[in-house]
Write a protein that holds these residues in place. Structure first.
Motif, PDB file in Angstrom:
ATOM      1  N   ASP A 183      15.485  -6.743   7.712  1.00 46.19           N
ATOM      2  CA  ASP A 183      15.806  -8.139   7.427  1.00 46.19           C
ATOM      3  C   ASP A 183      14.577  -8.969   7.087  1.00 46.19           C
ATOM      4  N   THR A 184      13.393  -8.496   7.442  1.00 43.93           N
ATOM      5  CA  THR A 184      12.176  -9.279   7.204  1.00 43.93           C
ATOM      6  C   THR A 184      11.171  -8.569   6.305  1.00 43.93           C
ATOM      7  N   ALA A 185      11.167  -7.240   6.288  1.00 43.11           N
ATOM      8  CA  ALA A 185      10.156  -6.492   5.527  1.00 43.11           C
ATOM      9  C   ALA A 185      10.769  -5.264   4.865  1.00 43.11           C
ATOM     10  N   PRO A 186      11.758  -5.454   3.979  1.00 48.03           N
ATOM     11  CA  PRO A 186      12.453  -4.290   3.421  1.00 48.03           C
ATOM     12  C   PRO A 186      11.558  -3.355   2.605  1.00 48.03           C
ATOM     13  N   VAL A 187      10.655  -3.888   1.812  1.00 49.19           N
ATOM     14  CA  VAL A 187       9.808  -3.009   0.995  1.00 49.19           C
ATOM     15  C   VAL A 187       8.932  -2.133   1.878  1.00 49.19           C
ATOM     16  N   GLN A 188       8.414  -2.709   2.943  1.00 49.19           N
ATOM     17  CA  GLN A 188       7.594  -1.922   3.867  1.00 49.19           C
ATOM     18  C   GLN A 188       8.419  -0.817   4.525  1.00 49.19           C
ATOM     19  N   VAL A 189       9.685  -1.109   4.831  1.00 48.82           N
ATOM     20  CA  VAL A 189      10.553  -0.078   5.401  1.00 48.82           C
ATOM     21  C   VAL A 189      10.787   1.037   4.378  1.00 48.82           C
ATOM     22  N   TRP A 190      11.073   0.672   3.136  1.00 49.72           N
ATOM     23  CA  TRP A 190      11.332   1.689   2.118  1.00 49.72           C
ATOM     24  C   TRP A 190      10.105   2.558   1.877  1.00 49.72           C
ATOM     25  N   THR A 191       8.920   1.949   1.839  1.00 50.84           N
ATOM     26  CA  THR A 191       7.726   2.753   1.616  1.00 50.84           C
ATOM     27  C   THR A 191       7.451   3.664   2.811  1.00 50.84           C
ATOM     28  N   ARG A 192       7.747   3.183   4.010  1.00 48.22           N
ATOM     29  CA  ARG A 192       7.573   4.044   5.185  1.00 48.22           C
ATOM     30  C   ARG A 192       8.565   5.200   5.149  1.00 48.22           C
ATOM     31  N   LEU A 193       9.793   4.934   4.745  1.00 49.12           N
ATOM     32  CA  LEU A 193      10.772   6.014   4.616  1.00 49.12           C
ATOM     33  C   LEU A 193      10.279   7.067   3.629  1.00 49.12           C
ATOM     34  N   HIS A 194       9.664   6.629   2.543  1.00 48.54           N
ATOM     35  CA  HIS A 194       9.145   7.601   1.588  1.00 48.54           C
ATOM     36  C   HIS A 194       7.982   8.400   2.168  1.00 48.54           C
ATOM     37  N   GLN A 195       7.115   7.755   2.908  1.00 46.56           N
ATOM     38  CA  GLN A 195       6.023   8.489   3.548  1.00 46.56           C
ATOM     39  C   GLN A 195       6.566   9.621   4.432  1.00 46.56           C
ATOM     40  N   LEU A 196       7.634   9.324   5.147  1.00 46.48           N
ATOM     41  CA  LEU A 196       8.240  10.309   6.033  1.00 46.48           C
ATOM     42  C   LEU A 196       8.973  11.386   5.248  1.00 46.48           C
ATOM     43  N   ALA A 197       9.719  10.963   4.212  1.00 51.42           N
ATOM     44  CA  ALA A 197      10.559  11.900   3.465  1.00 51.42           C
ATOM     45  C   ALA A 197       9.753  12.870   2.629  1.00 51.42           C
ATOM     46  N   ALA A 198       8.631  12.404   2.071  1.00 47.39           N
ATOM     47  CA  ALA A 198       7.914  13.176   1.056  1.00 47.39           C
ATOM     48  C   ALA A 198       6.647  13.840   1.562  1.00 47.39           C
ATOM     49  N   ALA A 199       6.423  13.844   2.865  1.00 47.39           N
ATOM     50  CA  ALA A 199       5.169  14.367   3.395  1.00 47.39           C
ATOM     51  C   ALA A 199       4.913  15.819   3.012  1.00 47.39           C
ATOM     52  N   ASP A 200       5.977  16.594   2.792  1.00 52.76           N
ATOM     53  CA  ASP A 200       5.818  18.003   2.415  1.00 52.76           C
ATOM     54  C   ASP A 200       6.146  18.249   0.944  1.00 52.76           C
ATOM     55  N   LEU A 201       6.281  17.180   0.172  1.00 48.23           N
ATOM     56  CA  LEU A 201       6.755  17.322  -1.213  1.00 48.23           C
ATOM     57  C   LEU A 201       5.728  16.940  -2.269  1.00 48.23           C
ATOM     58  N   GLY A 202       4.632  16.340  -1.870  1.00 52.40           N
ATOM     59  CA  GLY A 202       3.662  15.906  -2.869  1.00 52.40           C
ATOM     60  C   GLY A 202       2.333  15.557  -2.239  1.00 52.40           C
ATOM     61  N   PRO A 203       1.343  15.173  -3.063  1.00 51.77           N
ATOM     62  CA  PRO A 203       0.019  14.830  -2.544  1.00 51.77           C
ATOM     63  C   PRO A 203       0.049  13.595  -1.658  1.00 51.77           C
ATOM     64  N   GLU A 204      -0.900  13.523  -0.765  1.00 53.08           N
ATOM     65  CA  GLU A 204      -0.924  12.443   0.220  1.00 53.08           C
ATOM     66  C   GLU A 204      -1.023  11.074  -0.423  1.00 53.08           C
ATOM     67  N   ASP A 205      -1.743  10.979  -1.551  1.00 49.66           N
ATOM     68  CA  ASP A 205      -1.912   9.660  -2.161  1.00 49.66           C
ATOM     69  C   ASP A 205      -0.638   9.158  -2.843  1.00 49.66           C
ATOM     70  N   GLN A 206       0.396   9.993  -2.900  1.00 44.99           N
ATOM     71  CA  GLN A 206       1.672   9.577  -3.470  1.00 44.99           C
ATOM     72  C   GLN A 206       2.667   9.121  -2.406  1.00 44.99           C
ATOM     73  N   LEU A 207       2.327   9.278  -1.148  1.00 41.31           N
ATOM     74  CA  LEU A 207       3.253   8.934  -0.073  1.00 41.31           C
ATOM     75  C   LEU A 207       3.366   7.413   0.064  1.00 41.31           C
ATOM     76  N   GLY A 208       4.584   6.904  -0.019  1.00 46.21           N
ATOM     77  CA  GLY A 208       4.796   5.473   0.070  1.00 46.21           C
ATOM     78  C   GLY A 208       4.321   4.718  -1.161  1.00 46.21           C
ATOM     79  N   HIS A 209       4.120   5.438  -2.239  1.00 46.49           N
ATOM     80  CA  HIS A 209       3.554   4.855  -3.470  1.00 46.49           C
ATOM     81  C   HIS A 209       4.660   4.467  -4.441  1.00 46.49           C
ATOM     82  N   LEU A 210       4.748   3.180  -4.748  1.00 51.43           N
ATOM     83  CA  LEU A 210       5.695   2.695  -5.747  1.00 51.43           C
ATOM     84  C   LEU A 210       5.107   2.951  -7.135  1.00 51.43           C
ATOM     85  N   ARG A 211       5.888   3.580  -7.989  1.00 58.55           N
ATOM     86  CA  ARG A 211       5.355   4.027  -9.280  1.00 58.55           C
ATOM     87  C   ARG A 211       4.954   2.857 -10.179  1.00 58.55           C
TER      88      ARG A 211
END
Length: 259
Positions: free
Chosen positions: A94-122
């Motif tokens: 309710d207060t920080a949706p983009v930060q939540v989405w980027t954190r979800l990506h950091q968690l989801a993609a930790a084994d799927l790509g390079p570290e500098d892409q985690l939580g990275h909006l294209r």
């Protein structure tokens, strides 16, 4: 004066009654809300089943037993990793949706790509992702940023729409926009789950909406495609499908097998 963009969508033909029926299905599971004690073990099991279903929908071959043992592939381990923080992240939407989405990506993609892409909006300098099979091409980075920013702003404003409708729209927007290099499907479904918790539909996270999406997998890409291409008709159909998903998620809850 801020505009409630979600309320008119909740008023589309059939959506109001369908959302009430889905909410009733969850309330029955919870014995009319608050009357049933839910242990952390039940929540953990529901989240685990949801992680397996979401990963399977993304193409993971891992079985539920493999996921339970921590023996799944990168998609499955990412989906499970989300479950460890989902209940903490949900109230922040309710207060920080983009930060939540980027954190979800950091968690989801930790084994799927390079570290500098985690939580990275294209950005416009990077390839447009194509990680949700069957969808039309994702919009360019400029349009993605504009729509993502608008979605985030609208989430922080009051709405009269049911939480289920808000959650379904956020899921669809994130899936269509594909703001991250990878794992956009996992993020979109986790964001929906977070909102079902945060908006009081399933505050203890004992339903398994991801299982509903998986059981209706045949209409998942077409439903999102119609959402993107068919105006309010496509949005209405997606919302009706989402109501069915929530009802199925209640049926698939570990609580459903407890007397």
């Amino acid at each position: 004066m801020s505009t409630d963009v979600f309320e008119p969508l909740a008023g589309l033909e059939g959506v109001g009654s369908a959302s009430r029926a889905a909410r009733d299905a969850v309330d029955v599971l919870l014995r009319d809300r608050g009357l049933r004690k839910v242990g952390s073990d039940v929540t953990a099991e529901a989240l685990l089943r949801g992680a397996h279903a979401s990963a399977a929908l993304a193409g993971s071959p891992a079985t539920l037993d493999e996921v339970r043992r921590g023996a799944g592939d990168g998609l499955a381990t990412g989906a499970v990793r989300i479950t460890g923080e989902l209940m903490r992240l949900a109230p922040q939407l309710d207060t920080a949706p983009v930060q939540v989405w980027t954190r979800l990506h950091q968690l989801a993609a930790a084994d799927l790509g390079p570290e500098d892409q985690l939580g990275h909006l294209r950005t416009s300098r990077e390839p447009v992702p194509d990680d949700i099979p069957g969808l039309p091409p994702a919009p360019g980075a400029d349009e993605m940023w504009e729509r993502l920013s608008a979605l985030a702003q609208n989430l922080t404003r009051p709405t009269k729409a049911p939480g289920l409708v808000v959650a379904a729209i956020v899921h669809a927007e994130l899936a269509i926009l594909r703001p991250f290099p990878t794992a956009n499907g996992l993020v979109a479904r986790a964001a929906e789950r977070c909102l079902l918790v945060a908006r009081g539909i399933d505050p203890v996270a004992v339903t398994v909406p991801e299982a509903g999406h998986y059981e209706l997998a045949g209409t998942y890409p077409s439903g999102l495609g119609d959402y993107a291409a068919r105006g309010l008709t496509g949005v209405r159909d997606w919302l009706l499908r989402s109501c069915e998903v929530v009802s199925l998620g209640a049926e698939r809850s570990p609580l459903a097998r407890i007397g």
